[in-house]
Scaffold this motif. Structure first.
Motif, PDB file in Angstrom:
ATOM      1  N   ASP A  55      -9.538  -8.194 -11.242  1.00 45.59           N
ATOM      2  CA  ASP A  55     -10.796  -7.826 -10.590  1.00 45.59           C
ATOM      3  C   ASP A  55     -11.392  -6.460 -11.515  1.00 45.59           C
ATOM      4  O   ASP A  55     -11.024  -5.369 -11.026  1.00 45.59           O
ATOM      5  CB  ASP A  55     -10.625  -7.495  -9.053  1.00 45.59           C
ATOM      6  CG  ASP A  55     -12.088  -7.412  -8.707  1.00 45.59           C
ATOM      7  OD1 ASP A  55     -12.965  -7.193  -9.347  1.00 45.59           O
ATOM      8  OD2 ASP A  55     -12.205  -7.545  -7.454  1.00 45.59           O
TER       9      ASP A  55
ATOM     10  N   ARG B 250      -8.785  -3.514 -10.622  1.00 48.36           N
ATOM     11  CA  ARG B 250      -7.384  -4.101 -10.232  1.00 48.36           C
ATOM     12  C   ARG B 250      -6.958  -5.109 -11.157  1.00 48.36           C
ATOM     13  O   ARG B 250      -7.388  -6.068 -11.844  1.00 48.36           O
ATOM     14  CB  ARG B 250      -7.648  -4.788  -8.872  1.00 48.36           C
ATOM     15  CG  ARG B 250      -8.176  -3.867  -7.657  1.00 48.36           C
ATOM     16  CD  ARG B 250      -7.516  -2.804  -7.298  1.00 48.36           C
ATOM     17  NE  ARG B 250      -6.252  -2.914  -6.800  1.00 48.36           N
ATOM     18  CZ  ARG B 250      -5.330  -1.904  -6.445  1.00 48.36           C
ATOM     19  NH1 ARG B 250      -5.969  -0.725  -6.495  1.00 48.36           N
ATOM     20  NH2 ARG B 250      -4.073  -2.095  -6.209  1.00 48.36           N
TER      21      ARG B 250
ATOM     22  N   THR C 239      -3.069  -8.951  -1.884  1.00 45.22           N
ATOM     23  CA  THR C 239      -4.284  -9.684  -1.332  1.00 45.22           C
ATOM     24  C   THR C 239      -3.744 -11.320  -1.100  1.00 45.22           C
ATOM     25  O   THR C 239      -3.157 -11.741  -2.089  1.00 45.22           O
ATOM     26  CB  THR C 239      -5.313  -9.857  -2.236  1.00 45.22           C
ATOM     27  OG1 THR C 239      -5.670  -8.621  -2.618  1.00 45.22           O
ATOM     28  CG2 THR C 239      -6.718 -10.630  -1.849  1.00 45.22           C
TER      29      THR C 239
ATOM     30  N   ALA D 132       0.217   0.109  -4.381  1.00 45.40           N
ATOM     31  CA  ALA D 132      -0.224  -1.133  -4.826  1.00 45.40           C
ATOM     32  C   ALA D 132      -1.090  -2.034  -3.649  1.00 45.40           C
ATOM     33  O   ALA D 132      -1.161  -1.415  -2.514  1.00 45.40           O
ATOM     34  CB  ALA D 132       0.969  -2.281  -5.398  1.00 45.40           C
ATOM     35  N   GLU D 133      -1.493  -2.982  -4.161  1.00 44.02           N
ATOM     36  CA  GLU D 133      -2.312  -3.904  -3.068  1.00 44.02           C
ATOM     37  C   GLU D 133      -2.036  -5.317  -2.874  1.00 44.02           C
ATOM     38  O   GLU D 133      -1.760  -5.811  -4.227  1.00 44.02           O
ATOM     39  CB  GLU D 133      -3.855  -3.806  -3.589  1.00 44.02           C
ATOM     40  CG  GLU D 133      -4.922  -4.354  -2.614  1.00 44.02           C
ATOM     41  CD  GLU D 133      -6.178  -4.136  -2.834  1.00 44.02           C
ATOM     42  OE1 GLU D 133      -7.034  -5.129  -3.109  1.00 44.02           O
ATOM     43  OE2 GLU D 133      -6.682  -2.928  -2.833  1.00 44.02           O
TER      44      GLU D 133
ATOM     45  N   SER E  56       2.359   2.057 -14.343  1.00 44.02           N
ATOM     46  CA  SER E  56       1.722   1.010 -13.174  1.00 44.02           C
ATOM     47  C   SER E  56       2.855  -0.087 -12.980  1.00 44.02           C
ATOM     48  O   SER E  56       2.892  -0.640 -11.802  1.00 44.02           O
ATOM     49  CB  SER E  56       0.374   0.482 -13.520  1.00 44.02           C
ATOM     50  OG  SER E  56      -0.532   1.428 -13.640  1.00 44.02           O
TER      51      SER E  56
ATOM     52  N   SER F 266     -13.294  -4.029  -9.336  1.00 42.17           N
ATOM     53  CA  SER F 266     -12.890  -2.659  -8.784  1.00 42.17           C
ATOM     54  C   SER F 266     -11.539  -2.113  -9.428  1.00 42.17           C
ATOM     55  O   SER F 266     -10.681  -1.217  -8.897  1.00 42.17           O
ATOM     56  CB  SER F 266     -12.211  -3.482  -7.317  1.00 42.17           C
ATOM     57  OG  SER F 266     -11.408  -4.371  -7.759  1.00 42.17           O
TER      58      SER F 266
ATOM     59  N   ASP G 115       0.859  -1.189   0.017  1.00 39.84           N
ATOM     60  CA  ASP G 115       0.010  -0.095   0.091  1.00 39.84           C
ATOM     61  C   ASP G 115       0.850   1.226   0.203  1.00 39.84           C
ATOM     62  O   ASP G 115       0.453   2.173  -0.726  1.00 39.84           O
ATOM     63  CB  ASP G 115      -0.995  -0.030   1.297  1.00 39.84           C
ATOM     64  CG  ASP G 115      -1.821   1.293   1.239  1.00 39.84           C
ATOM     65  OD1 ASP G 115      -2.890   1.239   0.301  1.00 39.84           O
ATOM     66  OD2 ASP G 115      -1.597   2.018   2.130  1.00 39.84           O
TER      67      ASP G 115
ATOM     68  N   THR H 274      -1.563  -6.316  -6.890  1.00 38.80           N
ATOM     69  CA  THR H 274      -2.315  -5.674  -8.052  1.00 38.80           C
ATOM     70  C   THR H 274      -1.968  -4.525  -8.006  1.00 38.80           C
ATOM     71  O   THR H 274      -1.683  -3.718  -6.932  1.00 38.80           O
ATOM     72  CB  THR H 274      -4.009  -6.112  -7.896  1.00 38.80           C
ATOM     73  OG1 THR H 274      -4.188  -5.521  -6.773  1.00 38.80           O
ATOM     74  CG2 THR H 274      -4.179  -7.626  -7.901  1.00 38.80           C
ATOM     75  N   THR H 275      -2.358  -3.543  -8.984  1.00 42.19           N
ATOM     76  CA  THR H 275      -2.387  -2.232  -9.113  1.00 42.19           C
ATOM     77  C   THR H 275      -3.587  -1.705  -9.806  1.00 42.19           C
ATOM     78  O   THR H 275      -4.308  -2.672 -10.473  1.00 42.19           O
ATOM     79  CB  THR H 275      -1.204  -1.682 -10.140  1.00 42.19           C
ATOM     80  OG1 THR H 275      -1.273  -2.421 -11.253  1.00 42.19           O
ATOM     81  CG2 THR H 275       0.055  -2.142  -9.625  1.00 42.19           C
ATOM     82  N   SER H 276      -3.796  -0.514  -9.665  1.00 45.09           N
ATOM     83  CA  SER H 276      -5.143   0.296 -10.311  1.00 45.09           C
ATOM     84  C   SER H 276      -5.170   0.335 -11.720  1.00 45.09           C
ATOM     85  O   SER H 276      -6.066   0.836 -12.348  1.00 45.09           O
ATOM     86  CB  SER H 276      -5.593   1.397  -9.442  1.00 45.09           C
ATOM     87  OG  SER H 276      -4.441   2.265  -9.394  1.00 45.09           O
TER      88      SER H 276
ATOM     89  N   ASP I  16      -2.864  -0.432 -15.596  1.00 43.88           N
ATOM     90  CA  ASP I  16      -2.135  -1.333 -16.310  1.00 43.88           C
ATOM     91  C   ASP I  16      -1.323  -0.909 -17.515  1.00 43.88           C
ATOM     92  O   ASP I  16      -1.411  -1.318 -18.536  1.00 43.88           O
ATOM     93  CB  ASP I  16      -3.179  -2.598 -16.791  1.00 43.88           C
ATOM     94  CG  ASP I  16      -2.344  -3.855 -16.993  1.00 43.88           C
ATOM     95  OD1 ASP I  16      -1.296  -4.018 -16.411  1.00 43.88           O
ATOM     96  OD2 ASP I  16      -2.896  -4.531 -18.023  1.00 43.88           O
TER      97      ASP I  16
END
Length: 324
Positions: free
Chosen positions: A288, A293, A152, A149-150, A248, A291, A145, A240-242, A244
């Motif tokens: 995803d 991602r 999961t 990025a995220e 990113s 959202s 974060d 993941t990133t928001s 692409d």
């Protein structure tokens, strides 16, 4: 020394530290240029893996990992780095410009990350059947974060699906034209070689065929890779990133390295697993869209034995020019 102007030898040492970042097949696809106190970071497209990475996504993830390592090296000597990503549309190979900013003593946490740089190695060995504590998982999530990025952590059902997707990706890659030749390029033993994946780092194959570990044995069957039982319930994370696009991908590389170093600092072993994100249709399954991602990397986490080091090119090969 904190509060002093960085000398050229100190900047060169920061660049050398940056070269310890991970990269696809240890291809080390980066170049650096010093302009006064400024470090320019370039992508080396001659080191792109065209079969595995035709769009250069993993290429920029690798360079992003080196950028974060460079930032951390500067931070560890008491300078807050100032960063510009893809700053010049007329120089597309210039990925970043990093300048030593204000003086500031690094925190204990940042010093710990810096200390982990030399100890981070991709580990392709079986891990212990030991649960990664929740507070460590939260620390890794926070690391991702922090870099935009995220991360999961896959639950039991998702973990099974991801492992299956990885195995299918490996199967498709093996049937791709040029795959064996490209893998051979980066695993072929050569005297005094300072890049690629040495045989000592291949690791065994999963006797139960649960985990999608890269099968280097298809190129070097004479090595007789042994089969071993890997952990039954691996900890699998998806980064993941928001977005692409190239920016990113560079972001993902910085986040990946911060996660890997945070894991190393907490005595975890790590294995970036890239096969599921190397086949576009399989990578799409991991995204995803609701959202927004996009999956950039899959990472296996756990407690494993010590992993061998992989070679690095000397800084004189990657530091293109020193200018005043």
């Amino acid at each position: 020394m904190y509060g002093s102007v960085l000398t050229t030898p100190e900047l060169v040492e920061c660049v050398r530290t940056a070269t310890l970042a991970p990269s696809l097949h240890n291809s080390q696809p980066w170049r650096f240029r010093l302009v006064g106190e400024t470090v320019e970071v370039y992508v080396d497209r001659d080191r792109q893996l065209e079969v595995l990475d035709p769009d250069g996504r993993e290429l920029l993830i690798s360079v992003g990992a080196a950028i974060f390592t460079l930032r951390l090296a500067l931070r560890s000597v008491g300078r807050v780095p100032e960063l510009a990503i893809l700053p010049d549309i007329d120089r597309p190979d210039l990925v970043a410009v990093v300048r030593p900013g204000p003086f500031a003593k690094p925190s204990a946490a940042l010093s710990g990350l810096a200390d982990a740089i030399a100890h981070r190695h991709t580990n392709r060995q079986p891990f212990q059947a030991k649960v990664v504590p929740a507070d460590v998982i939260e620390e890794l999530r926070a690391a991702a974060d922090h870099e935009g990025a995220e991360l999961t952590i896959a639950g039991p059902a998702s973990r099974t699906i991801i492992a299956g997707l990885g195995r299918e990706a490996e199967r498709r890659l093996r049937s791709s034209d040029g795959y064996r030749a490209e893998m051979g390029r980066w695993t072929r033993p050569m005297a005094r070689r300072r890049d690629g994946v040495p045989a000592a780092a291949f690791g065994p194959w999963d006797a139960m065929e649960r985990l999608p570990m890269r099968d280097f044995g298809i190129v070097h069957p004479q090595l007789q890779r042994r089969g071993e039982r890997f952990e039954r319930h691996p900890t699998i994370a998806v980064l993941t990133t928001s977005g692409d696009e190239p920016a990113s991908w560079v972001c993902a590389g910085q986040a990946l390295q911060r996660v890997l170093l945070s894991a190393t600092r907490r005595h975890l072993s790590t294995t970036p697993i890239s096969q599921p994100v190397e086949i576009p249709s399989i990578r799409e399954v991991l995204a995803d869209r609701r959202s927004g991602r996009f999956a950039q990397m899959v990472v296996r986490l756990g407690y494993g034995p010590s992993a061998p080091t992989t070679p690095r090119r000397p800084v004189t090969e990657v530091l293109q020019q020193i200018a005043d």
